[in-house]
Enzyme design. Structure first.
Site, PDB file in Angstrom:
ATOM      1  N   THR A   1      -5.552  -4.876  11.898  1.00 15.44           N
ATOM      2  CA  THR A   1      -5.496  -5.389  13.256  1.00 15.44           C
ATOM      3  C   THR A   1      -5.557  -6.906  13.339  1.00 15.44           C
ATOM      4  O   THR A   1      -5.084  -7.488  14.305  1.00 15.44           O
ATOM      5  CB  THR A   1      -6.693  -4.826  14.039  1.00 15.44           C
ATOM      6  OG1 THR A   1      -7.834  -4.858  13.165  1.00 15.44           O
ATOM      7  CG2 THR A   1      -6.447  -3.396  14.456  1.00 15.44           C
TER       8      THR A   1
ATOM      9  N   GLY B   1     -13.271  -3.778  19.014  1.00 16.56           N
ATOM     10  CA  GLY B   1     -13.721  -4.511  17.835  1.00 16.56           C
ATOM     11  C   GLY B   1     -13.625  -6.019  17.974  1.00 16.56           C
ATOM     12  O   GLY B   1     -14.585  -6.749  17.683  1.00 16.56           O
TER      13      GLY B   1
ATOM     14  N   LEU C   1      -6.828 -14.000  21.321  1.00 14.50           N
ATOM     15  CA  LEU C   1      -7.479 -14.748  20.240  1.00 14.50           C
ATOM     16  C   LEU C   1      -6.486 -15.216  19.174  1.00 14.50           C
ATOM     17  O   LEU C   1      -6.688 -16.247  18.542  1.00 14.50           O
ATOM     18  CB  LEU C   1      -8.560 -13.881  19.587  1.00 14.50           C
ATOM     19  CG  LEU C   1      -9.739 -13.535  20.506  1.00 14.50           C
ATOM     20  CD1 LEU C   1     -10.618 -12.464  19.871  1.00 14.50           C
ATOM     21  CD2 LEU C   1     -10.564 -14.788  20.822  1.00 14.50           C
ATOM     22  N   ASN C   2      -5.450 -14.416  18.959  1.00 16.01           N
ATOM     23  CA  ASN C   2      -4.410 -14.799  18.009  1.00 16.01           C
ATOM     24  C   ASN C   2      -3.115 -14.204  18.535  1.00 16.01           C
ATOM     25  O   ASN C   2      -2.955 -12.984  18.573  1.00 16.01           O
ATOM     26  CB  ASN C   2      -4.730 -14.260  16.601  1.00 16.01           C
ATOM     27  CG  ASN C   2      -3.642 -14.592  15.586  1.00 16.01           C
ATOM     28  OD1 ASN C   2      -2.439 -14.529  15.870  1.00 16.01           O
ATOM     29  ND2 ASN C   2      -4.054 -14.956  14.389  1.00 16.01           N
TER      30      ASN C   2
ATOM     31  N   GLU D   1      -4.964  -0.641  22.042  1.00 15.49           N
ATOM     32  CA  GLU D   1      -4.511   0.617  22.625  1.00 15.49           C
ATOM     33  C   GLU D   1      -3.721   0.463  23.923  1.00 15.49           C
ATOM     34  O   GLU D   1      -3.077   1.412  24.362  1.00 15.49           O
ATOM     35  CB  GLU D   1      -5.711   1.536  22.849  1.00 15.49           C
ATOM     36  CG  GLU D   1      -6.351   1.939  21.525  1.00 15.49           C
ATOM     37  CD  GLU D   1      -7.727   2.546  21.686  1.00 15.49           C
ATOM     38  OE1 GLU D   1      -7.987   3.563  21.054  1.00 15.49           O
ATOM     39  OE2 GLU D   1      -8.558   1.993  22.439  1.00 15.49           O
TER      40      GLU D   1
END
Lengths: 731, 282
Positions: free
Chosen positions: A468, A509, A614-615, A690
């Site tokens: 991920t 996560g 975040l990325n 998801e």
């Protein structure tokens, strides 16, 4: 003493102020080169010296009892070390976040394919040979129920309701009552489940393919009957999880039991067929959607009832109507779930449990309602967006669903959509469809440690990276917060000797482990400000230099040795006061062959608002992957069970059809809308993994309808079903 | 378990006598089957046997060595007669499978859904079977007798496919539940020779719709002299008595019948084209 931060109120957007430009940037995964060059050691790699090989023996009856395991039947196998079975063998993997042993059924068999013994030998080949030839006697039950529609054991929950659905439905000017079914799905992670167990005294080290180590440690300890402190799990690299590696699996428990008995390391790698048979599947569903609306498109009544299945003693029931409960508002809402008990491979979390299948039905029903109303499907959705969760009255923490719908329609060229069946190119009908996307968002207790040395930093947490991008984003957060070049931050994951994280699951996560990392780095900033003699707001960290109070000092001078901070985060009162979910809109264009019913997805667009990104690269990959699963759930994926035994008939990747590359359009696009979710967590993120799947399949199926009139009620829409539905629609 | 790697046909045949050893070529069927049963006592790798790999041409026709891989078929310089076989080669499993899987392996494995069989049937291929006592030839249509069953005698090796020289062009279509890397719902291969606008001869074969892939002799005969569009119509109205499709996890029998008619019409049309390939993908 680790500080635990509770998310009780909105937090300042510090990551917008640090100014490094590292968080959010589309940086490469730091571990990428290792993974593509075979140097990343997955669970089954790096075999310890003197390791023995174990192969699971699995039940060949649907239900009953093992009466005898005749070890003498394989005594001629050279190199045989032992046949292990008994009360500690586990029936199936633990459910996500169970934190305790899965069912240990003793000599009972509850499904075809259940692991019942482990054969261990000096070589894999010898173990496999013995496992195939081991004589097992059973007392098999007759009249075993494998079909959920025939199950006599139905557990029905009371309806969850708001308002009076029946009255609102009866009063609606236009109503729709449809039943959709979805087949069971497999997670289909590329890396098969594997474990290597090695004991030292009374402590075991397990190299495993696992997603949630903080929980897995307890699950393994409980399965073995030992103290969790005696368990260490290593899972630094995982070749995909998709839910299938949430809980400790039979391969890990069996490997640990045999290794303890033999006094040497034991490796167990599941074959692909064992993964399909013995790892948790997604339940099949039958879903009844009832929608009532006024002629202007205002939804008045919405009911989403579902029937799912699981094996006995398994608590999990796919939360099918999860998104239906908050996506649109109506006067009367009602949701009832029925759980059928059957003898099939147990069911658990697979890729967006709930939304992945629930939104296939909900968003097709919305499309059908739009058609009944003669209304644009985008407009129908825009008209019914609530500003509060209609079931709980919690305000949404952040939602840009309306923007996603409008922006998506604009970018996709939705205005060019033709009436049903009116666009044809040769033998192909062409159509467009859309659907909303929604996936609820969570913050799960998570801890991380950050070590700042003079010229670099190290992050340590038992968080996992299942493909991920955890390695990437945790490094980015740390580099951003501490003013370090990204190359100077090392991220160490997947080891239970590090602080315990949320693990990878439920798309929480990155938000959870990311917040813990952020808070640890923030604590370091506080110490640095003290050492600089400036206030925190004056402190600037950039390129390894601290500035503040008219001073400029290299970090290497500020830090003598190491500065270490550990932080923990958990959800707080914002989880009650507000409702957080990711939202988006999916658009698809498909071609349907007029004579064979083959469907080709030509292009897809997903516009999503999922909090702070975040990325940008790894987030996009997640969203694209989700959309590809959307193609699978709409068109190709289906587990088929033998009706006599419940045994899977499609138990390999040749017969379980995840989309091939050729099924995925080159024009597959994701657009992120800028968003911050202040109520979700201290870094203003939302779950990403998801959301991409949630609704994507419905957009494709709605496009099929627009192309050629076919509405397929039993997913997936394979060519034969599409042709039948086209005939039914008069095409 | 010994693995023998003989380099001559006589050595390979000798190793296979006695019934202990099984023949191994690409291993794409044999190796996966190892997980489901007791392994054979010995294996004989045929891929190094002299003369078993490669494609050659003689005065009477073509010879495809049994151990020729599907990638070699795809890359070989062959006339348009072989367009169908090449298209089939591209659809056998994945590229990795095509790189190692062999023509003979596909035939001897005798899956009703073997991708190589219809195209070879439409080419009137014969199999060459070698035994210590000598070689024999047999039409491919006779060689495969049922699902997983052939006339390959114990200890025999399928050494080559022999394809008579002919004019005409080939075509192949495969229909599956996903676009690629899929076990067929149905597949059709055609070899069509035209004279002006009319069909001079047509050879048609269908796979995955009967226990063994079948030629369609009655339809073939009916197509002679027809134009391409008339032939397509004939294919759509033909009742395909040669086929006996079943319902299975991939599709229903009724759908198979319907789809085959479309695929046959499409394959005739494509085989008759002299230009570049008709685009198959939407």
């Amino acid at each position: 003493m680790t500080k635990t931060f509770r998310m009780d109120e909105a937090q300042p957007r510090l990551l917008d102020e640090t100014g490094q430009g590292i968080v959010g940037a589309p940086l490469d995964r730091p571990e990428g080169p290792k993974k593509v060059s075979g140097r990343a050691a997955y669970a089954a790699d790096g075999l310890p010296e003197n390791a023995a090989h174990g192969v699971l023996v699995r039940a060949t009856i649907a239900q009953g009892r093992v009466t005898k395991i005749d070890e003498s039947s394989v005594s001629d196998v050279s190199g045989l070390l032992g046949v292990f079975h008994g009360p500690k063998m586990t029936r199936n993997p633990a459910q996500g976040m169970a934190g305790e042993a899965p069912v240990q059924p003793g000599d009972e068999v509850h499904y075809h394919g259940q692991p019942i013994a482990l054969v261990v030998a000096e070589s894999f080949e010898a173990a496999r040979d013995a496992a195939q030839r081991l004589a097992v006697s059973y007392d098999a039950d007759t009249d075993v129920i494998t079909d959920p529609s025939r199950s006599e054991t139905h557990e029905q929950d009371d309806p969850e309701t708001a308002g009076d659905f029946e009255a609102a439905f009866a009063a609606s000017e236009v109503t729709l009552d449809r039943t959709y079914t979805t087949p069971p799905h497999a997670a289909a992670a590329m890396e098969p489940h594997a474990a290597v167990a090695e004991w030292e005294g009374d402590a075991v080290t397990l190299r495993g393919a696992l997603q949630m180590l903080r929980f897995n440690k307890k699950e393994l300890a409980d399965s073995l009957g030992i103290d969790p402190d005696k368990v260490r799990i290593l899972s630094p690299y995982i070749g995909g999880g998709f839910g299938s590696k949430l809980g400790i699996g039979p391969e890990a428990v069996a490997a640990a039991l045999a290794a303890r008995e033999l006094g040497r390391p034991v490796r167990v790698v599941m074959t692909r067929q064992t993964v399909f048979d013995s790892v948790l599947r997604r339940t099949e569903t039958s879903q009844r959607l009832r929608l009532g609306a006024d002629k202007d498109g205002t939804l008045r009544a919405l009911s989403h009832d579902d029937r799912v299945s699981n094996i006995r003693d398994e608590g999990f029931a796919e939360p099918v109507s999860q998104a239906s409960q908050f996506l649109y508002g109506a006067e009367g809402l009602s949701f009832t779930q029925t759980l059928a008990r059957i003898c099939r491979t147990p069911a658990g979390s697979v890729r967006a449990p709930g939304e992945a299948v629930g939104m296939l039905a909900l968003e097709q029903a919305m499309d059908e309602l739009a058609e009944e109303l003669g209304m644009c499907p985008v407009e129908l959705r825009l008209k019914n967006l609530p500003d509060k969760n209609p079931m709980t009255d919690q305000p949404f923490s952040a939602t840009r669903l309306a923007d996603c719908l409008r922006e998506g329609a604009e970018q996709f060229g939705w205005g060019e959509r033709k009436p049903m069946g009116e666009r044809r190119e040769g033998d192909w009908y062409v159509g467009m469809g859309m659907a909303s996307a929604a996936r609820s968002n969570m913050l799960i207790k998570s801890a991380a440690r950050v070590r700042l040395t003079g010229d670099g930093a190290v992050v340590e947490t038992d968080m996992t990276d299942i493909g991920t991008g955890s390695y990437a984003i945790l490094g980015q957060i740390t580099a951003e917060m501490l003013g370090l070049p990204i190359a100077q931050v090392e991220v160490r994951l997947g080891d239970t000797s590090f602080p315990g994280a949320s693990g990878s699951g439920g798309s929480f996560g990155a938000s959870s482990a990311g917040s813990a990392t952020f808070l640890a780095a923030k604590a370091i900033r506080e110490t640095l400000a003290e050492r600089m003699g400036c206030s925190l707001s004056e402190l600037t960290l950039q390129n390894g230099i601290a500035r503040g109070g008219n001073r400029e000092v290299p970090l290497s001078q500020l830090v003598d040795g190491e500065l270490v901070e550990e932080a923990s985060v958990e959800s707080g009162s914002t989880a009650d006061s507000h409702f957080s979910a990711g939202f988006g809109a999916h658009f698809a264009e498909v071609a349907v062959h007029a004579y064979t019913g083959e469907v080709r997805v030509r292009r897809m667009l997903g516009v999503m608002a999922m909090g702070r990104i975040l990325n940008e690269k790894t987030a996009r990959s997640q969203a694209l992957g989700g959309m590809i699963w959307g193609i699978g759930s709409a068109l190709t994926e289906k587990l088929t069970h033998d009706p006599r035994t419940g045994h899977l008939a499609t138990r390999d990747l040749a017969n379980y059809h995840v989309p091939a590359h050729a099924d995925v359009p080159g024009d597959l696009k994701v657009v992120f809308l800028e968003e911050r979710d202040d109520m979700a967590n201290p870094i203003q993120t939302k779950g990403i993994g998801e959301l991409g799947i949630s609704g994507a399949g419905a957009a494709i199926l709605n496009a099929v309808r627009n192309a050629c009139g076919a509405r397929v009620y039993d997913m997936p829409a394979t060519p034969d079903r599409v042709i039948t539905a086209m005939d039914a629609a008069g095409f | 378990m010994p693995l023998h790697r003989p380099e001559s046909l006589s050595a390979a045949l000798e190793l296979l006598q006695g019934g202990r050893a099984v023949a191994l070529a690409g291993g794409t069927d044999l190796y996966p089957a190892l997980r489901d049963g007791t392994p054979p006592p010995e294996m004989v790798d045929l891929t190094r046997v002299d003369g078993l790999r490669g494609i050659s041409r003689s005065e009477t026709g073509w010879r495809i060595g049994g151990a020729t891989t599907w990638t070699q078929v795809l890359k070989a310089d062959l006339p348009p007669l072989f367009n169908g076989l090449k298209a089939a080669a591209r659809e056998v499993g994945s590229v990795q499978i095509q790189n190692t899987g062999t023509v003979a392996g596909n035939l001897c494995n005798a899956s009703p859904a073997a991708d190589g069989v219809p195209a070879l049937l439409a080419l009137d291929a014969e199999v060459e079977l070698a035994a210590p006592s000598g070689t024999r030839r047999m039409p491919l249509g006779d060689f495969i007798t049922g699902p997983r069953a052939t006339h390959l005698a114990p200890g025999e090796i399928l050494t080559a496919l022999l394809i008579p020289e002919a004019d005409g062009r080939g075509a192949f279509f495969k229909l599956g539940a996903r676009r690629y890397l899929v076990i067929s719902i149905a597949m059709v291969s055609a070899v069509v020779e035209t004279e002006g606008d009319a069909i001079k001869s047509a050879r048609l074969a269908v796979g995955a719709c009967s226990p063994v892939a079948r030629r369609l002799p009655a339809l073939e005969a009916a197509l002679a002299g027809k134009t391409i569009s008339q032939a397509g119509q004939a294919a759509l109205t033909y009742d395909y008595p040669e086929l006996s499709p079943i319902d299975d996890v991939r599709a229903g029998a009724g759908y198979r019948r319907e789809a085959v008619a479309t695929l046959v019409a499409r394959a005739i049309g494509q085989a008759a084209l002299t230009d570049k390939e008709v685009p198959h993908v939407a």
